[in-house]
Design a protein around this motif. Structure first.
Motif, PDB file in Angstrom:
ATOM      1  N   LYS A 222       0.829  -1.206   0.000  1.00 26.63           N
ATOM      2  CA  LYS A 222       0.000   0.000   0.000  1.00 26.63           C
ATOM      3  C   LYS A 222       0.862   1.254   0.000  1.00 26.63           C
ATOM      4  CE  LYS A 222      -3.747  -2.009   2.767  1.00 26.63           C
ATOM      5  NZ  LYS A 222      -4.433  -1.861   4.058  1.00 26.63           N
ATOM      6  N   LEU A 223       1.876   1.247   0.844  1.00 29.61           N
ATOM      7  CA  LEU A 223       2.723   2.422   0.981  1.00 29.61           C
ATOM      8  C   LEU A 223       3.480   2.706  -0.312  1.00 29.61           C
ATOM      9  CD1 LEU A 223       3.436   4.525   3.044  1.00 29.61           C
ATOM     10  CD2 LEU A 223       5.265   3.069   3.902  1.00 29.61           C
ATOM     11  N   VAL A 224       3.975   1.648  -0.987  1.00 35.16           N
ATOM     12  CA  VAL A 224       4.674   1.844  -2.259  1.00 35.16           C
ATOM     13  C   VAL A 224       3.730   2.430  -3.303  1.00 35.16           C
ATOM     14  CG1 VAL A 224       5.793   0.651  -4.172  1.00 35.16           C
ATOM     15  CG2 VAL A 224       6.410   0.070  -1.836  1.00 35.16           C
ATOM     16  N   ARG A 225       2.527   1.835  -3.408  1.00 36.51           N
ATOM     17  CA  ARG A 225       1.568   2.332  -4.399  1.00 36.51           C
ATOM     18  C   ARG A 225       1.186   3.779  -4.122  1.00 36.51           C
ATOM     19  NH1 ARG A 225      -0.912  -2.754  -3.522  1.00 36.51           N
ATOM     20  NH2 ARG A 225      -2.634  -1.786  -2.412  1.00 36.51           N
ATOM     21  N   ARG A 226       1.008   4.080  -2.836  1.00 36.49           N
ATOM     22  CA  ARG A 226       0.620   5.446  -2.486  1.00 36.49           C
ATOM     23  C   ARG A 226       1.720   6.441  -2.841  1.00 36.49           C
ATOM     24  NH1 ARG A 226      -0.735   7.624   3.646  1.00 36.49           N
ATOM     25  NH2 ARG A 226      -0.866   9.841   3.108  1.00 36.49           N
ATOM     26  N   LEU A 227       2.962   6.075  -2.524  1.00 41.94           N
ATOM     27  CA  LEU A 227       4.084   6.964  -2.831  1.00 41.94           C
ATOM     28  C   LEU A 227       4.196   7.198  -4.336  1.00 41.94           C
ATOM     29  CD1 LEU A 227       6.972   5.958  -0.402  1.00 41.94           C
ATOM     30  CD2 LEU A 227       6.105   8.245  -0.794  1.00 41.94           C
ATOM     31  N   LYS A 228       4.178   6.121  -5.108  1.00 41.89           N
ATOM     32  CA  LYS A 228       4.327   6.263  -6.551  1.00 41.89           C
ATOM     33  C   LYS A 228       3.178   7.073  -7.153  1.00 41.89           C
ATOM     34  CE  LYS A 228       5.910   3.009  -9.052  1.00 41.89           C
ATOM     35  NZ  LYS A 228       6.036   1.729  -9.790  1.00 41.89           N
ATOM     36  N   SER A 229       1.993   6.853  -6.604  1.00 41.47           N
ATOM     37  CA  SER A 229       0.846   7.573  -7.120  1.00 41.47           C
ATOM     38  C   SER A 229       0.916   9.053  -6.780  1.00 41.47           C
ATOM     39  CB  SER A 229      -0.441   6.952  -6.560  1.00 41.47           C
ATOM     40  OG  SER A 229      -1.564   7.701  -6.957  1.00 41.47           O
ATOM     41  N   GLU A 230       1.284   9.371  -5.539  1.00 45.41           N
ATOM     42  CA  GLU A 230       1.318  10.764  -5.108  1.00 45.41           C
ATOM     43  C   GLU A 230       2.469  11.531  -5.755  1.00 45.41           C
ATOM     44  OE1 GLU A 230       1.303  10.989  -0.903  1.00 45.41           O
ATOM     45  OE2 GLU A 230      -0.689  10.130  -0.666  1.00 45.41           O
ATOM     46  N   ILE A 231       3.605  10.875  -5.944  1.00 46.09           N
ATOM     47  CA  ILE A 231       4.755  11.561  -6.557  1.00 46.09           C
ATOM     48  C   ILE A 231       4.530  11.713  -8.054  1.00 46.09           C
ATOM     49  CG2 ILE A 231       7.230  11.383  -7.039  1.00 46.09           C
ATOM     50  CD1 ILE A 231       7.499   9.947  -4.340  1.00 46.09           C
ATOM     51  N   GLY A 232       4.010  10.684  -8.730  1.00 45.69           N
ATOM     52  CA  GLY A 232       3.687  10.760 -10.150  1.00 45.69           C
ATOM     53  C   GLY A 232       4.888  11.005 -11.037  1.00 45.69           C
ATOM     54  N   TRP A 233       5.965  10.289 -10.777  1.00 44.49           N
ATOM     55  CA  TRP A 233       7.193  10.512 -11.563  1.00 44.49           C
ATOM     56  C   TRP A 233       6.940  10.079 -13.019  1.00 44.49           C
ATOM     57  CZ3 TRP A 233      11.472  12.665  -9.258  1.00 44.49           C
ATOM     58  CH2 TRP A 233      12.571  12.836 -10.088  1.00 44.49           C
ATOM     59  N   PRO A 234       7.244  10.966 -14.005  1.00 39.93           N
ATOM     60  CA  PRO A 234       6.993  10.623 -15.418  1.00 39.93           C
ATOM     61  C   PRO A 234       7.901   9.503 -15.884  1.00 39.93           C
ATOM     62  CG  PRO A 234       8.203  12.701 -15.235  1.00 39.93           C
ATOM     63  CD  PRO A 234       7.787  12.327 -13.842  1.00 39.93           C
ATOM     64  N   GLN A 235       7.336   8.546 -16.627  1.00 37.16           N
ATOM     65  CA  GLN A 235       8.103   7.404 -17.110  1.00 37.16           C
ATOM     66  C   GLN A 235       9.179   7.812 -18.105  1.00 37.16           C
ATOM     67  OE1 GLN A 235       4.971   4.765 -18.527  1.00 37.16           O
ATOM     68  NE2 GLN A 235       5.523   3.318 -16.932  1.00 37.16           N
ATOM     69  N   GLU A 236       8.906   8.891 -18.876  1.00 35.77           N
ATOM     70  CA  GLU A 236       9.851   9.264 -19.914  1.00 35.77           C
ATOM     71  C   GLU A 236      11.075  10.002 -19.362  1.00 35.77           C
ATOM     72  OE1 GLU A 236       6.357  12.191 -19.787  1.00 35.77           O
ATOM     73  OE2 GLU A 236       6.738  10.029 -19.699  1.00 35.77           O
ATOM     74  N   ALA A 237      11.078  10.322 -18.063  1.00 37.08           N
ATOM     75  CA  ALA A 237      12.218  11.030 -17.450  1.00 37.08           C
ATOM     76  C   ALA A 237      12.980  10.072 -16.540  1.00 37.08           C
ATOM     77  CB  ALA A 237      11.722  12.230 -16.650  1.00 37.08           C
ATOM     78  N   PRO A 238      14.315  10.203 -16.488  1.00 36.03           N
ATOM     79  CA  PRO A 238      15.092   9.342 -15.576  1.00 36.03           C
ATOM     80  C   PRO A 238      14.764   9.663 -14.127  1.00 36.03           C
ATOM     81  CG  PRO A 238      16.495  11.067 -16.488  1.00 36.03           C
ATOM     82  CD  PRO A 238      15.207  11.151 -17.230  1.00 36.03           C
TER      83      PRO A 238
END
Length: 801
Positions: free
Chosen positions: A220-236
């Protein structure tokens, strides 16, 4: 500690008699409540949750990544199917894109107002970001520290509308502008969630595959972090975000292990339920209660439909367990009545206080083992009342005993003070050994007189006392050793006088030695007697006729040569026996050395040097063989690892012989994993793990190309291992590995600068043994490389072992 210092009749004060409060009854083990989970917005890169967790994740708009997650009500959560497959990243991504394309997800309000607001934001962000687009081309993977700093600085210059940027096409941004805007937004949100990121990494690190609830929470915590940060896939990714991705991969492995654990746990629980039913039929309440608690504990660590169905299967057993527990309460009440009767008997018995106190303690222990019972409080009051009456005559005895022990403690402290005072005045350079021995004996007799001592205080006092005695013994032992060495030297000198041709001069020197002998104090008792007898024998021999002395000397020399030669022959035989026989010959080897030294006469002349050199050479060779012998535990570990290595080697050769992916997969399918599992454990966790990693790497190979890539990587690791071992063994490396050796030596020199580089022989042997095990864990390698590896490894082991 002396036997009189540990009283077997230690007293029991009334306060020390364990009381027992009436039990509140056996509480049923609570069933684990189903954990409510959060359904958060999911990024396309988010990992799938643990299968069978009983929860679903609803995709949400990426623009709402900072919004609070929605809690799924527990009553709406139906048990999940054990065979259900969790949503994949692609499915979650598709849902997210659908949400982004829906203009209704944006801010509420009139459509015209929304369009104007979006256009204004788009123009504002486009103008702010247009001059920084070149930054995208210079980005490295992962981002450097400097690039992260530049992005943070750029974020500080951006309008607040940057935080509203998402994949939504209606935002009016496109191409590099949209990518840079999302990247700036992600960097800002990553900084704001560093505490949450640290918490997430800590939760995943060391996560046990058996902790199902913890695994779900970590997902849950991983999904929440990734969702809230929203890092673009096309950027390193940034370095801290890369750690999150790595932790997510580690978590996926733990998830897979958890599935296996739950399967095993379910099987074990079902077996336990069967045993519980048999135990209930047999009427064993104690064992049934314990089994019931274990079943409940196992169920709490299962998830999804499996947990729900298992609860329904055992629902009928709860009442049976409770009925047995009620019957146990009734039986315990009858037993407690018997204990009350026994306590009354003990009250009237004519026993010494220590024996009566021990009986009281035994009955109290029996009472505690019975647990809760019917009429618990009433029976306890009766038992306690009779117990207090029985203990009353013991109380005065133990109070008097405490007074005696206190006086003994005082006297023993004074003995220690006398020992400390004596040690301050004793002459340590030339002590009088007889005086030391008499004083020590007197102090020991005094110490024994003052016993017993209170048990809680005796340990520290004994440490002080024996420490002082050890100091006196060390002084005496040191002096005795020195005297023994002097006498041993004088014995040697007296024996050497027998070789003098001038008998008169030899007699005068013998008298001088006798006068000097009397001035030396005693040595250790056995050595002192031995040296005196040897010294006297040597002196007496001087008074014999020359011819008799020469004849005796010649006879002794001949006997010594014969005995020494026989011993040398036996030592030579030890060099030719096999390792197993040699391992059992240590006592014989020590006995031969002792016999040789004892039979090696100092009167030998020409033969002395030859025999001694031959003896020393044989000893060195035999000791070298002993050092190379592994113990039985090591042999078992080596044999176990060699068996596993053999299976891996056969599989590697089959796979390397495959010409296409289809034949490779067929070879993998033919591998008998049960044969691997049936092999004996080596008892070396580190190398067992390496060997399992070697096998796992092979079983996960998906293509011939990946296999050859793994082979290349393994060869590089093998060469580094060989070069490092050759450095340790002080052996030359082949020409092709000399650059690598120079690099490693330079690195070791830098890391060990200012440190001692000396190694003990035992450390070299340990390194050799670890290298011998480590080389078995290497693979796959081509046949030429493996042959080279084997030859170099044998040379290294020959040097280290």
């Amino acid at each position: 500690m002396n036997s009189d210092e540990t009283p077997t009749d230690s007293g029991i004060e009334p306060s020390s008699i364990p009381g027992e409060k009436p039990d509140s009854g056996t509480k049923p083990v609570p069933e684990p409540a189903r954990e409510s989970e959060e359904s958060t917005a999911s990024d396309p890169d988010a990992a799938a949750p643990v299968e069978n967790s009983g929860t679903d994740v609803a995709p949400a708009d990426d623009a709402a990544s900072g919004a609070n997650s929605t809690t799924v009500p527990e009553q709406d959560m139906a048990p999940a199917d054990d065979n259900a497959v969790s949503p994949t990243s692609t499915e979650i991504s598709a849902s997210a894109n659908e949400s982004d394309s829906n203009p209704e997800v944006e801010n509420a309000g009139e459509p015209g107002q929304q369009d104007d607001e979006r256009r204004r934001h788009s123009e504002e962000l486009t103008n702010a970001l247009q001059g920084h687009l070149a930054m995208l081309e210079a980005l490295q993977n992962p981002l450097t520290k400097q690039q992260e700093i530049e992005l943070r600085e750029l974020a500080g210059k951006m309008p607040e509308s940057i935080l509203q940027v998402s994949r939504n096409k209606s935002a009016g941004l496109s191409g590099d502008v949209l990518t840079l805007a999302r990247l700036v937004k992600a960097v800002t949100l990553l900084d704001e969630r560093q505490a949450m990121l640290t918490e997430c990494l800590a939760a995943i690190d060391g996560l046990s595959a058996k902790a199902t609830a913890d695994i779900v929470n970590a997902q849950k915590l991983v999904r929440r972090l990734k969702s809230e940060i929203g890092w673009p896939q096309e950027a390193p990714p940034a370095q801290s975000y890369s750690r999150l991705l790595e932790a997510e991969q580690s978590l996926e492995k733990t998830v897979a292990s958890n599935r296996e654990f739950q399967t095993q746990l379910l099987t074990a629980t079902q077996e336990l339920v069967g045993q519980l039913r048999q135990t209930l039929e047999a009427g064993n309440s104690t064992e049934a209660g314990s089994m019931w608690d274990r079943v409940q504990g196992n169920i709490s660590n299962l998830s999804g439909r499996t947990q729900h169905e298992l609860k329904e299967q055992i629902s009928d057993l709860r009442n049976q367990v409770n009925e047995l527990r009620e019957w146990k309460k009734f039986a315990a009440a009858e037993k407690k009545k018997e204990l009350i009767t026994e306590m009354r008997t003990l009250l009237e018995a004519e026993l010494q206080p220590p024996q009566k106190a021990a009986g009281i303690r035994k009955l109290h222990d029996s009472w505690k083992q019975l647990g809760f019972s019917e009429q618990n409080e009433e029976l306890w009051q009766q038992f306690k009342e009779v117990s207090d009456q029985a203990y009353a005559p013991c109380k005065e005895y133990f109070q008097q005993r405490k007074g005696v022990m206190a006086e003994n403690l005082k006297q023993r402290n004074e003995i220690c003070a006398k020992l400390e005072s004596f040690l301050q005045t004793v002459d340590r350079e030339t002590p009088k050994i007889v005086e030391l021995r008499d004083f020590e004996k007197h102090m020991q007799e005094e110490w024994k007189k003052y016993a017993p001592i209170e048990q809680s205080k005796i340990k520290k006092l004994q440490k002080r006392y024996y420490g002082l005695l050890d100091q006196i013994r060390d002084i005496r032992r040191t002096s005795s050793t020195a005297n023994g060495e002097l006498k041993k030297a004088m014995v040697q000198q007296a024996r050497e006088l027998l070789e003098l041709e001038d008998r008169k001069d030899a007699m005068e020197q013998a008298k001088a030695l006798q006068a000097e002998w009397k001035k030396i104090g005693p040595a250790a008792y056995r050595e002192d007697r031995k040296y005196w007898e040897e010294f006297r024998a040597a002196c007496d021999a001087l008074f014999k006729q020359r011819d008799e002395a020469k004849k005796a000397i010649r006879s002794e020399i001949d006997n010594a040569v014969q005995a020494s030669s026989a011993i040398l022959k036996q030592l030579e035989d030890l060099l030719s026996i096999d390792e197993e026989t040699l391992r059992d010959s240590r006592k014989l080897f020590a006995s031969l050395q002792r016999d040789f030294n004892q039979n090696f006469s100092p009167r030998l002349k020409k033969e002395r040097r030859q025999l001694q050199d031959q003896f020393n050479g044989l000893i060195r060779k035999i000791e070298a063989r002993f050092r190379k012998l592994p113990d039985k535990k090591q042999l078992q570990a080596l044999a176990a690892l060699e068996a596993r290595s053999g299976l891996c080697l056969n599989l590697e050769r089959q796979l390397l012989a495959c010409s296409d992916d289809q034949s490779l997969q067929a070879s993998l399918a033919e591998f008998d994993r049960s044969a691997w599992e049936a092999l004996e454990d080596s008892g070396t966790p580190e190398f067992e793990q390496r060997m399992n990693q070697r096998l796992d790497a092979l079983l996960k190979i998906g293509s011939v190309e990946k296999l050859h890539k793994l082979q290349g990587e393994t060869e590089q690791l093998a060469r580094r291992m060989l070069v490092n071992a050759e450095i340790r063994a002080n052996l030359e490396s082949p020409e092709q590995d000399r650059p690598l050796r120079m690099e490693m030596q330079l690195s070791q020199l830098q890391s060990n600068f200012g440190k001692a580089a000396l190694e003990e022989a035992g450390d070299r042997q340990r390194q050799g043994w670890e290298f011998q095990l480590a080389r078995l864990c290497v693979g796959p390698l081509s046949e030429p490389v493996r042959e080279e590896f084997q030859q170099r490894a044998d040379r290294i082991l020959d040097r280290l072992l």
